[in-house]
Write a protein that holds these residues in place. Structure first.
Motif, PDB file in Angstrom:
ATOM      1  N   LEU A   1       0.808  -1.214   0.000  1.00  0.00           N
ATOM      2  CA  LEU A   1       0.000   0.000   0.000  1.00  0.00           C
ATOM      3  C   LEU A   1       0.846   1.272   0.000  1.00  0.00           C
ATOM      4  O   LEU A   1       0.456   2.279  -0.573  1.00  0.00           O
ATOM      5  CB  LEU A   1      -0.935   0.011   1.216  1.00  0.00           C
TER       6      LEU A   1
ATOM      7  N   SER B   1     -10.363  -2.653  -0.707  1.00  0.00           N
ATOM      8  CA  SER B   1     -10.757  -2.330  -2.074  1.00  0.00           C
ATOM      9  C   SER B   1     -10.696  -3.556  -2.980  1.00  0.00           C
ATOM     10  O   SER B   1     -10.060  -4.562  -2.679  1.00  0.00           O
ATOM     11  CB  SER B   1      -9.854  -1.234  -2.640  1.00  0.00           C
TER      12      SER B   1
ATOM     13  N   TYR C   1      -5.733   3.455   5.054  1.00  0.00           N
ATOM     14  CA  TYR C   1      -5.129   2.164   4.715  1.00  0.00           C
ATOM     15  C   TYR C   1      -6.123   1.016   4.895  1.00  0.00           C
ATOM     16  O   TYR C   1      -6.148   0.079   4.098  1.00  0.00           O
ATOM     17  CB  TYR C   1      -3.874   1.912   5.550  1.00  0.00           C
TER      18      TYR C   1
ATOM     19  N   TRP D   1      -8.455   1.166   1.955  1.00  0.00           N
ATOM     20  CA  TRP D   1      -7.719   0.731   0.768  1.00  0.00           C
ATOM     21  C   TRP D   1      -7.518  -0.779   0.791  1.00  0.00           C
ATOM     22  O   TRP D   1      -7.608  -1.451  -0.231  1.00  0.00           O
ATOM     23  CB  TRP D   1      -6.398   1.458   0.722  1.00  0.00           C
TER      24      TRP D   1
END
Length: 76
Positions: free
Chosen positions: A21, A48, A42, A45
């Motif tokens: 990431l 995702s 984070y 993300w």
């Protein structure tokens, strides 16, 4: 998905499974500080679609190719 910090190319990076990431941290403390400061981003993300696909093991699925066979005809 669990967020971790590990070495990457002689520096430190933040990972979600196999997905990197963020990277380029000079030391583990800097990576940890960034992770704590931006944990919400984070975590979002890490959930995702791209990260989920990257962390999903590949599987082999049998496929029938009979539907790809062209019909034969006397008119061709």
């Amino acid at each position: 998905m669990q967020l971790t910090i590990a070495t990457y190319r002689k520096k430190f990076a933040i990972f979600a499974g196999e997905s990197r990431l963020a990277s380029g941290f000079a030391n583990e403390a800097a990576a940890q500080a960034d992770l704590e400061e931006n944990r919400e981003m984070y975590t979002y993300w890490a959930g995702s679609a791209g990260v989920s696909v990257q962390n999903t093991p590949a599987s082999v699925v049998p496929v029938s190719y009979t539907h790809l066979t062209l019909p034969t005809s006397d008119l061709v």
